[in-house]
Design a protein around this motif. Sequence first.
Motif, PDB file in Angstrom:
ATOM      1  N   UNK A 252       0.680  -1.228  -0.027  1.00 28.90           N
ATOM      2  CA  UNK A 252       0.048   0.059  -0.035  1.00 28.90           C
ATOM      3  C   UNK A 252       0.978   1.328  -0.064  1.00 28.90           C
ATOM      4  N   UNK A 253       2.257   1.177   0.462  1.00 29.80           N
ATOM      5  CA  UNK A 253       3.007   2.285   0.114  1.00 29.80           C
ATOM      6  C   UNK A 253       2.842   2.856  -1.123  1.00 29.80           C
ATOM      7  N   UNK A 254       3.024   1.862  -2.218  1.00 29.52           N
ATOM      8  CA  UNK A 254       3.060   2.467  -3.455  1.00 29.52           C
ATOM      9  C   UNK A 254       1.615   3.275  -4.013  1.00 29.52           C
ATOM     10  N   UNK A 255       0.731   2.626  -3.409  1.00 29.90           N
ATOM     11  CA  UNK A 255      -0.764   3.435  -3.742  1.00 29.90           C
ATOM     12  C   UNK A 255      -0.775   4.457  -2.854  1.00 29.90           C
ATOM     13  N   UNK A 256      -0.015   4.731  -1.756  1.00 30.71           N
ATOM     14  CA  UNK A 256       0.004   5.948  -1.060  1.00 30.71           C
ATOM     15  C   UNK A 256       0.831   7.142  -1.789  1.00 30.71           C
ATOM     16  N   UNK A 257       1.765   6.384  -2.433  1.00 27.43           N
ATOM     17  CA  UNK A 257       2.710   7.448  -3.181  1.00 27.43           C
ATOM     18  C   UNK A 257       1.916   7.965  -4.294  1.00 27.43           C
ATOM     19  N   UNK A 258       1.271   7.102  -4.981  1.00 29.63           N
ATOM     20  CA  UNK A 258       0.441   7.292  -6.162  1.00 29.63           C
ATOM     21  C   UNK A 258      -0.614   8.521  -5.788  1.00 29.63           C
ATOM     22  N   UNK A 259      -1.112   8.237  -4.673  1.00 29.59           N
ATOM     23  CA  UNK A 259      -2.283   9.241  -4.415  1.00 29.59           C
ATOM     24  C   UNK A 259      -1.685  10.513  -4.156  1.00 29.59           C
ATOM     25  N   UNK A 260      -0.536  10.659  -3.500  1.00 30.45           N
ATOM     26  CA  UNK A 260       0.095  11.773  -3.225  1.00 30.45           C
ATOM     27  C   UNK A 260       0.401  12.557  -4.476  1.00 30.45           C
ATOM     28  N   UNK A 261       0.929  11.833  -5.280  1.00 26.14           N
ATOM     29  CA  UNK A 261       1.646  12.201  -6.776  1.00 26.14           C
ATOM     30  C   UNK A 261       0.448  12.678  -7.343  1.00 26.14           C
ATOM     31  N   UNK A 262      -0.509  12.219  -7.531  1.00 18.43           N
ATOM     32  CA  UNK A 262      -1.762  12.395  -8.237  1.00 18.43           C
ATOM     33  C   UNK A 262      -2.333  13.944  -7.536  1.00 18.43           C
ATOM     34  N   UNK A 263      -2.462  13.931  -6.389  1.00 18.41           N
ATOM     35  CA  UNK A 263      -2.994  15.182  -5.698  1.00 18.41           C
ATOM     36  C   UNK A 263      -2.299  16.326  -5.698  1.00 18.41           C
TER      37      UNK A 263
END
Length: 337
Positions: A252-263
């Motif tokens: 989930x660290x990857x999905x957390x990073x993806x969410x931050x990058x997108x936001x």
Amino acid sequence: MIRLVALAICLGCLTSAAASSLVGENAHNLILFYSGKSRPMRITPAVAAAYLTNPTCESETLFDAVLFTEIKSPSGAYYWPGPERRGTTQDEWRDFADSLFAPGFNIPALESAAGKKFEMPLNRSAKKISVYISIPVPDSRLRDWGSIDGKRLDLSSDKDRIAAVMWYVSEIDRRWKSLSPKAITLAGYYWNAESVDDAAKIMPIIGRTLAARKLSFVWIPFWQSHRIPINNLGFSEIYIQPNYYEYDVPVTRISDAVQMASRYDFGIELEFDDGVLKDPMKRKKLTDTLNELRQINKAPAIAVYDGAGAFVRLVGSKNPEVDEVKNKLINFLCRTR
């Protein structure tokens, strides 16, 4: 990448305005080249060409940007200092600049490879390979860093730290103009530290100075590496490190990073090393990362950390055990273009 102890990130500190409005404008796929004289694999035209050549993508090159950086000088001092790591002096900064522009290596090697790849005549206006160059972090403990115009610089002074950085930028600019490359372009500079440390006051000034020269200021912070508002640091391009590949953390660290990058309009660092050539668990880590990233509708800009050459060795591997992850990696990098 070598890490220092990180502070906790404060997502509430991030304002709604994008801190990195230029991310992806100069680079879709950015590769980190470690470029010191003591590296076992130096960047030659053949090595540079291996990153540019890609028969499976429709795009002209697989990587459209290169970041030249280094961690440690031949003397043992660090371009990113820390509590147990002495920072580098002016002579060591100059030594790194020498390495970057050494005939037949690094920047001249990339120019040679890109020129042959594009068969670019002098008057062609096609998109060039973007180049970013690492700025050594001025160590505030150094009381005698070197001199500029006869004045000795004491880096306990923020004013002198900024002066040292701008001397370095001018030194790189002078060498770039002397080389006069045609197939690559100087897009900006990279802040070599992966955390804020004691540079929060000087980063925005450096960023504004580079912006006035129409140059980007790039940062690739370690996961959870800052508390202060990221928009106040002066960076124009930011790539988040998930730090999933190297650490025992959930996917989930990857999905957390993806969410931050997108936001916040950040890019993401894609991390792997030679472990993927021999360790099934490392291959799973890279596969997990790629699977998560492939789910994004609009792929972010990607900065690839490959442990200094693992990409070339992976692509050239004849081991059928690595074929799946190799193909996934290439297909993903093609997709980001």
